[in-house]
Design an enzyme around this catalytic site. Sequence first.
Site, PDB file in Angstrom:
ATOM      1  N   CYS A  85     -10.382  -4.923   0.530  1.00  0.00           N
ATOM      2  CA  CYS A  85     -11.492  -3.975   0.627  1.00  0.00           C
ATOM      3  C   CYS A  85     -12.383  -4.080  -0.612  1.00  0.00           C
ATOM      4  CB  CYS A  85     -10.949  -2.553   0.778  1.00  0.00           C
ATOM      5  SG  CYS A  85     -10.421  -1.810  -0.772  1.00  0.00           S
ATOM      6  N   ASN A  91       0.833  -1.214   0.000  1.00  0.00           N
ATOM      7  CA  ASN A  91       0.000   0.000   0.000  1.00  0.00           C
ATOM      8  C   ASN A  91       0.863   1.258   0.000  1.00  0.00           C
ATOM      9  OD1 ASN A  91       0.519  -0.920   2.679  1.00  0.00           O
ATOM     10  ND2 ASN A  91      -1.081   0.393   3.507  1.00  0.00           N
ATOM     11  N   CYS A 121     -10.868  -3.025  -4.032  1.00  0.00           N
ATOM     12  CA  CYS A 121      -9.913  -4.029  -4.539  1.00  0.00           C
ATOM     13  C   CYS A 121     -10.646  -5.273  -5.041  1.00  0.00           C
ATOM     14  CB  CYS A 121      -8.905  -4.395  -3.461  1.00  0.00           C
ATOM     15  SG  CYS A 121      -7.776  -3.019  -3.111  1.00  0.00           S
ATOM     16  N   GLU A 148      -3.258  -4.312  -3.036  1.00  0.00           N
ATOM     17  CA  GLU A 148      -3.803  -5.180  -4.092  1.00  0.00           C
ATOM     18  C   GLU A 148      -3.885  -4.451  -5.422  1.00  0.00           C
ATOM     19  OE1 GLU A 148      -4.929  -4.687  -1.058  1.00  0.00           O
ATOM     20  OE2 GLU A 148      -5.906  -6.456  -0.211  1.00  0.00           O
ATOM     21  N   GLU A 186       0.446   5.269   0.502  1.00  0.00           N
ATOM     22  CA  GLU A 186      -0.475   6.323   0.954  1.00  0.00           C
ATOM     23  C   GLU A 186      -0.009   7.698   0.498  1.00  0.00           C
ATOM     24  OE1 GLU A 186      -0.992   5.709   5.179  1.00  0.00           O
ATOM     25  OE2 GLU A 186      -2.180   3.911   4.819  1.00  0.00           O
ATOM     26  N   CYS A 224      -4.333   0.845  -2.181  1.00  0.00           N
ATOM     27  CA  CYS A 224      -4.167  -0.421  -1.463  1.00  0.00           C
ATOM     28  C   CYS A 224      -3.104  -1.275  -2.159  1.00  0.00           C
ATOM     29  CB  CYS A 224      -5.468  -1.218  -1.472  1.00  0.00           C
ATOM     30  SG  CYS A 224      -6.791  -0.492  -0.521  1.00  0.00           S
TER      31      CYS A 224
HETATM   32  N1  THU Z   1      -5.270  -1.496   2.690  1.00  0.00           N
HETATM   33  C1  THU Z   1      -4.730  -2.307   1.746  1.00  0.00           C
HETATM   34  O1  THU Z   1      -3.640  -2.073   1.233  1.00  0.00           O
HETATM   35  N2  THU Z   1      -5.451  -3.415   1.393  1.00  0.00           N
HETATM   36  C2  THU Z   1      -6.651  -3.763   1.930  1.00  0.00           C
HETATM   37  O2  THU Z   1      -7.234  -4.752   1.498  1.00  0.00           O
HETATM   38  C3  THU Z   1      -7.228  -2.973   3.005  1.00  0.00           C
HETATM   39  C4  THU Z   1      -6.554  -1.701   3.326  1.00  0.00           C
HETATM   40  C5  THU Z   1      -4.500  -0.303   3.078  1.00  0.00           C
HETATM   41  C6  THU Z   1      -5.103   0.995   2.639  1.00  0.00           C
HETATM   42  C7  THU Z   1      -4.509   1.955   3.661  1.00  0.00           C
HETATM   43  O3  THU Z   1      -3.220   2.344   3.200  1.00  0.00           O
HETATM   44  C8  THU Z   1      -4.336   1.106   4.903  1.00  0.00           C
HETATM   45  O4  THU Z   1      -4.404  -0.246   4.477  1.00  0.00           O
HETATM   46  C9  THU Z   1      -5.413   1.344   5.963  1.00  0.00           C
HETATM   47  O5  THU Z   1      -6.676   1.270   5.423  1.00  0.00           O
END
Ligand code: THU
Length: 161
Positions: free
Chosen positions: A112, A62, A115, A75, A64, A73
């Site tokens: 999520c 991920n 994704c 994925e 940000e 994310c």
């Molecule tokens: N996140 C992911 O990378 N994958 C997921 O399936 C759920 C959430 C990340 C997004 C964000 O950077 C952090 O986790 C918190 O939500």
Amino acid sequence: MYDKKIEFSYQEFNSIDELSKEDAWLLNEARDVTQQAYAPYSKFYVGAVAKLANGEIVAGSNQENASFPAGLCAERVLLASVSSIYPKIAIDTIAISYQGNGSVSNHPISPCGVCRQSMQEFEQRTNHPIRLILGGMEGKIFIIPKSSMLLPLAFTSGELL
Ligand code: THU
């Protein structure tokens, strides 16, 4: 009127020791890749590693941003990388792991909704199921045979193309 039901089966394992060698290797890669995440805001570090149909391995984490909605994310970083580096190659399996800041990473997390939508379309356009291995740094592991099982009644490209 008809009652309709959608269900799916998946596997639960007590620990990584119950996985095949290949699956355990992929999950360990995803665990390692959590360290590549750029997640200074949530401090929730996710790693996703794909084994492609051509045998190649691609990783994502991920990423940000101070403008929160610009973050991605693990994925979707992974899917975009696969599609860019190996266009049209299908994905056999994705392993996903995570580390929280201070919280225990001892159970699987599920992708999520956004994704799930992206994985559904990747499956559809490559005409190939994506198997998911979901697990924390320790503890139980889920194997989902096909990622689109996590998004029943999906909105698909069929409505637009
Ligand atoms: N996140 C992911 O990378 N994958 C997921 O399936 C759920 C959430 C990340 C997004 C964000 O950077 C952090 O986790 C918190 O939500």
